[in-house]
Design a protein around this motif. Structure first.
Motif: not given
Length: 125
Positions: A87-95, A98-104
């Motif tokens: 539902d919330d891209l910002t919340v999902g992206t932040s998590l 935080e867990l070691g993923g990254r935005v491409i």
């Protein structure tokens, strides 16, 4: 036919399984039973942290994610990836970060991300 598992090749199965179990609603690392612990011991594996094959699952009948250690590194773009909805891209992206993923990349209707080992996936509303 139906899909039973999606298998992900990786360098470290336990840590990548924890990442995916943490970002997917209702998913968890499958518990170890005595037979699995015996299998690990026979392979000389003394800790589940070093298990070369880790299963992440949810309710029976749902798609499972199976992580397996392979010797070769990821070198090119995925030929298959998972699309996740939130539902919330910002919340999902932040998590994910935080867990070691990254935005491409960021697009109008979705984001392209990577898990800690570089496996790409999309996040959509």
């Amino acid at each position: 036919m139906r899909i039973k598992d999606v298998v992900v090749d990786c360098r470290h199965a336990a840590s990548l399984a924890r990442f995916w179990a943490s970002i997917l609603d209702g998913y968890a690392i499958a518990p170890y039973d005595e037979a699995e612990l015996d299998r690990l011991a026979q392979q000389g594996v003394t800790s589940t942290e070093d298990d070369p094959t880790v299963l992440v699952e949810a309710a029976p009948g749902t798609l499972r994610l199976f992580f397996q250690v392979v010797p070769e590194p990821k070198t090119v773009k995925n030929r298959l990836h998972i699309d996740l909805q939130i539902d919330d891209l910002t919340v999902g992206t932040s998590l994910i970060i935080e867990l070691g993923g990254r935005v491409i990349a960021t697009f109008d209707d979705h984001m392209l991300l990577a898990d800690p080992e570089g496996n790409e996936f999309c996040l959509t509303r």
